[in-house]
Every structure is written in C-alpha cells, then in structure tokens.
Design an enzyme around this catalytic site. Sequence first.
Site, PDB file in Angstrom:
ATOM      1  N   CYS A 242      18.036  44.423   0.308  1.00 50.75           N
ATOM      2  CA  CYS A 242      16.995  43.384   0.376  1.00 50.75           C
ATOM      3  C   CYS A 242      15.837  43.751   1.290  1.00 50.75           C
ATOM      4  CB  CYS A 242      17.603  42.052   0.806  1.00 50.75           C
ATOM      5  SG  CYS A 242      18.680  41.364  -0.451  1.00 50.75           S
TER       6      CYS A 242
ATOM      7  N   HIS B 255      12.119  37.038   3.651  1.00 56.62           N
ATOM      8  CA  HIS B 255      13.000  37.322   2.513  1.00 56.62           C
ATOM      9  C   HIS B 255      13.676  36.027   2.074  1.00 56.62           C
ATOM     10  CE1 HIS B 255      15.860  39.078  -0.124  1.00 56.62           C
ATOM     11  NE2 HIS B 255      16.900  38.886   0.669  1.00 56.62           N
TER      12      HIS B 255
ATOM     13  N   ASN C  83      17.382  34.625  -4.997  1.00 59.51           N
ATOM     14  CA  ASN C  83      17.206  35.868  -4.241  1.00 59.51           C
ATOM     15  C   ASN C  83      16.954  37.008  -5.224  1.00 59.51           C
ATOM     16  OD1 ASN C  83      17.444  38.190  -2.720  1.00 59.51           O
ATOM     17  ND2 ASN C  83      19.332  37.574  -1.677  1.00 59.51           N
TER      18      ASN C  83
HETATM   19  O1  UT7 Z   1      19.832  38.830   0.600  1.00 57.53           O
HETATM   20  C1  UT7 Z   1      20.725  39.612   1.293  1.00 57.53           C
HETATM   21  C2  UT7 Z   1      21.689  38.975   2.031  1.00 57.53           C
HETATM   22  N1  UT7 Z   1      22.387  37.847   1.500  1.00 57.53           N
HETATM   23  C3  UT7 Z   1      22.373  36.729   2.198  1.00 57.53           C
HETATM   24  O2  UT7 Z   1      21.648  36.627   3.164  1.00 57.53           O
HETATM   25  C4  UT7 Z   1      23.332  35.640   1.805  1.00 57.53           C
HETATM   26  C5  UT7 Z   1      23.968  35.045   3.033  1.00 57.53           C
HETATM   27  N2  UT7 Z   1      24.998  34.064   2.774  1.00 57.53           N
HETATM   28  C6  UT7 Z   1      24.744  32.850   2.272  1.00 57.53           C
HETATM   29  O3  UT7 Z   1      23.623  32.541   1.897  1.00 57.53           O
HETATM   30  C7  UT7 Z   1      25.864  31.854   2.235  1.00 57.53           C
HETATM   31  O4  UT7 Z   1      26.950  32.349   2.982  1.00 57.53           O
HETATM   32  C8  UT7 Z   1      26.343  31.481   0.806  1.00 57.53           C
HETATM   33  C9  UT7 Z   1      25.288  30.673   0.091  1.00 57.53           C
HETATM   34  C10 UT7 Z   1      26.668  32.736   0.035  1.00 57.53           C
HETATM   35  C11 UT7 Z   1      27.602  30.624   0.914  1.00 57.53           C
HETATM   36  O5  UT7 Z   1      27.353  29.479   1.713  1.00 57.53           O
HETATM   37  P1  UT7 Z   1      28.341  29.073   2.902  1.00 57.53           P
HETATM   38  O6  UT7 Z   1      27.803  27.856   3.491  1.00 57.53           O
HETATM   39  O7  UT7 Z   1      28.495  30.273   3.786  1.00 57.53           O
HETATM   40  O8  UT7 Z   1      29.654  28.746   2.117  1.00 57.53           O
HETATM   41  P2  UT7 Z   1      31.127  29.352   2.273  1.00 57.53           P
HETATM   42  O9  UT7 Z   1      31.234  30.633   1.573  1.00 57.53           O
HETATM   43  O10 UT7 Z   1      31.555  29.295   3.701  1.00 57.53           O
HETATM   44  O11 UT7 Z   1      31.948  28.242   1.512  1.00 57.53           O
HETATM   45  C12 UT7 Z   1      32.037  26.885   1.982  1.00 57.53           C
HETATM   46  C13 UT7 Z   1      32.814  26.091   0.967  1.00 57.53           C
HETATM   47  C14 UT7 Z   1      34.140  26.744   0.600  1.00 57.53           C
HETATM   48  O12 UT7 Z   1      35.065  25.710   0.332  1.00 57.53           O
HETATM   49  P3  UT7 Z   1      36.153  25.288   1.426  1.00 57.53           P
HETATM   50  O13 UT7 Z   1      36.938  26.532   1.693  1.00 57.53           O
HETATM   51  O14 UT7 Z   1      35.356  24.818   2.604  1.00 57.53           O
HETATM   52  O15 UT7 Z   1      36.914  24.208   0.738  1.00 57.53           O
HETATM   53  C15 UT7 Z   1      33.824  27.482  -0.671  1.00 57.53           C
HETATM   54  O16 UT7 Z   1      34.958  27.673  -1.469  1.00 57.53           O
HETATM   55  O17 UT7 Z   1      32.061  26.012  -0.255  1.00 57.53           O
HETATM   56  C16 UT7 Z   1      32.839  26.550  -1.334  1.00 57.53           C
HETATM   57  N3  UT7 Z   1      31.920  27.250  -2.225  1.00 57.53           N
HETATM   58  C17 UT7 Z   1      31.318  26.659  -3.263  1.00 57.53           C
HETATM   59  N4  UT7 Z   1      31.374  25.398  -3.748  1.00 57.53           N
HETATM   60  C18 UT7 Z   1      30.596  25.116  -4.826  1.00 57.53           C
HETATM   61  C19 UT7 Z   1      31.522  28.531  -2.163  1.00 57.53           C
HETATM   62  N5  UT7 Z   1      30.661  28.799  -3.157  1.00 57.53           N
HETATM   63  C20 UT7 Z   1      30.511  27.656  -3.859  1.00 57.53           C
HETATM   64  C21 UT7 Z   1      29.752  27.291  -4.987  1.00 57.53           C
HETATM   65  N6  UT7 Z   1      29.829  26.018  -5.434  1.00 57.53           N
HETATM   66  N7  UT7 Z   1      28.921  28.167  -5.630  1.00 57.53           N
END
Ligand code: UT7
Length: 333
Positions: free
Chosen positions: A116, A256, A286
């Site tokens: 990225c 970004h 993204n």
């Molecule tokens: O561009 C280069 C670099 N990339 C980035 O900068 C991306 C950085 N990361 C992020 O933007 C975020 O970490 C994500 C958007 C990928 C994920 O968001 P998060 O707030 O970190 O969510 P998480 O992975 O910690 O998941 C939280 C909860 C989980 O459920 P429980 O375990 O709390 O019950 C996940 O299973 O949300 C759940 N979850 C979803 N629910 C609905 C994860 N993905 C989804 C989804 N829809 N798509």
Amino acid sequence: MSKISAAITAVGSYVPDYVLTNQILETMVETNDEWITTRTGIKERRILKEEGKGTSFLAINAAKNLIDKSGLNPEEIELVIVATATPDMKAAATAAFTASEIGATNAFAFDLEAACSSFLYGMSVAARYIESGKYTKVLLIGADKNSSMINYEDRATCIIFGDGAGAVLFEPDQEGYGVQDEILRSDGSGREFLQATYGGSSYPSTVEAIKEGRHYVFQDGKTVFKNAVFNMADVSERIMRRNNLTNEDINWLVPHQANQRIIDATANRIDLDPSKVMVNIYKYGNTTSATLPLLLADYEDQLKKGDKLIFAAFGGGFTWGSIYLTWAYTSKE
Ligand code: UT7
C-alpha cells in the site's frame, strides 16, 4: 540557477464500472452493511470483472485520462513507473506494456512494489529523477486489481479491497513547488501479518496450495490496524514538525484509504480539521497503490497553487511513510 523541484502538473484516474456494494457482499459472506460501514467506512468498491484484463488495463486508462485532460504528448514521457502490488504477470513488467499502449514510445518503464506504500515510494523515486535535471516528464501510475488476489469467501479481506488506478505527471519546477520532504520507512518483521503466501518465489503455486486458498491475501487485521494507526500518525507528525508546519499551515492530508478509523486517527494526531482530510474510501474501498492518486483526481478541482499537502501511507511489508508536497497549479482559474 534555482534548484529544481519535482512538481505534480497533471492528474488522471480510472475505476472499473462494476460496483460491489455492501448489500451484495451480504449475499456472499456472513457480514452486514452496518458492520462494514462502522468498522471501515466503506459502502462500495469497484471491481474489474472482464476476463484477461489485469492491472495494466486500469493503469492504461488512468494514464489516458491524464493525457486527454492535460494535452500531454505521450512521446515526450521519458519514464513510466507503475506502482502496484498486483502486476499483470511475473517477469514481464506491467509498466513496459502500459507505456507502449499509451504511446510513450520514448520512455523506459518499470514496476515498483511496496504494497500500500507503492505510490508513496514511487513519488520519492519520480522526484529524484526530476531533481537530477536529466528527466523532465515522469509518469507515475498507482494501479491495483486487488480482486485478483482476494478470496470472496473470506469476510476479513473481501469487504475491504477494490480495484482502481490513478496517474500523476511529475515535471521540473523552478519556483519551488512540488516535493519538499519525505520520511519513508519499512520493517520486514511485519510481513507475516499481511501477505499472499503462495505464488511467489519462496512458495511457488502448487495444486494443494491453490485448493487451500493460500495464494489469496491473508491479513491479521488487528495487528495491521494498530501498526497503521501508530506509524501513519507518527510520520505525519514528524514531517510537519521538522518543516515547522502547524495544523493551520496544512491545506490537505492525503491519507492512504485502508480504514476510515485509521484516517481519523492520523488526522486527530496532527489535530487537523476533517474538512482538510481527503476521503473517498466510502466509494472505492482500499485500492492499495491507487488510493493516493485517486484522491488527487477526486479533489483536483479544490486544490490551489501553493496548497500544502501531507501524504501518508502504511501497508504490507510493513512499509510506510509521509511526503510533504506543495501543489503547483490551480485547476479552475
Ligand atoms: O492497506 C494496508 C493495510 N491494511 C489495513 O490497514 C487494514 C487494517 N485492519 C482493519 O482495517 C481492521 O482490522 C478490519 C476492518 C480488517 C477488521 O476490523 P476489526 O475492528 O479489527 O475487527 P476484528 O477482526 O477484530 O473483528 C471483530 C469482530 C469479530 O467478532 P467477535 O470475535 O468479536 O465475535 C469478527 O469475527 O467482528 C467480526 N468480523 C466481522 N463481522 C461482520 C470480522 N469481519 C467481519 C465482517 N462482517 N466482514
């Protein structure tokens, strides 16, 4: 003779027609519009669907858009850099094909890959060629067909990424406009948190690996998120401090577009009013190497000669950095 600086003098962009909305994603994986919107800020993204069309298709169209808008003669371009994490194919540079297709017949061309941060690093490279005094027209394109490496059954990645391309022309400027300063960093210990493991030279594709989907992008979202928030904010703050810039001096943050929460955290850290923050993540997601030039294309009409811009990016590798640039033209005079 005054010092040569590297100014952006034209901008172009291209996104494919197909719109993948959160509502469509709800039918593909266990997710919902509310979760995606509140956790990422994304409502829809563009996907290049046509078979056989790769990143070069996006890059060529963005470059053509720049050429049409600016009246640039492509034969005058001396160097074409395609910043991308998704080249058309191995061994053959996407940039070489792109240059030929746009009529840049006198240019040499190469790809630049830093996930990225590819476009940000590309700005640094393009600037050095211009500042050397040996080159006067460098075309930098950020293009990615992320859909080519996304598993549309993995809700952790498929909701985030989209396809697109943006192009900018760098030319010498003797009034001092253009790239002023940069802080560019990388830390290879971060690569385990964001990668497509199979398909490269360490782990060439095998039937088993493909069956198991190990050629798709994997990311440990939380770890990447934490590193992105800290590092994007850190370099933005540092580049401002060492150039004696306050939040009042800055006209635009060009961040970004990985997650609206990362963008907000960076803006908060440098105490910048949200009206000065370029954002289009809600409509493109993204797009990896394309986010920064797509922002410039979307905001071009609002930019004025002399505006002070802070670019910031973070990506796989890890790679990250910030560039301070002054804008060289006013579009609508
Ligand atoms: O561009 C280069 C670099 N990339 C980035 O900068 C991306 C950085 N990361 C992020 O933007 C975020 O970490 C994500 C958007 C990928 C994920 O968001 P998060 O707030 O970190 O969510 P998480 O992975 O910690 O998941 C939280 C909860 C989980 O459920 P429980 O375990 O709390 O019950 C996940 O299973 O949300 C759940 N979850 C979803 N629910 C609905 C994860 N993905 C989804 C989804 N829809 N798509």
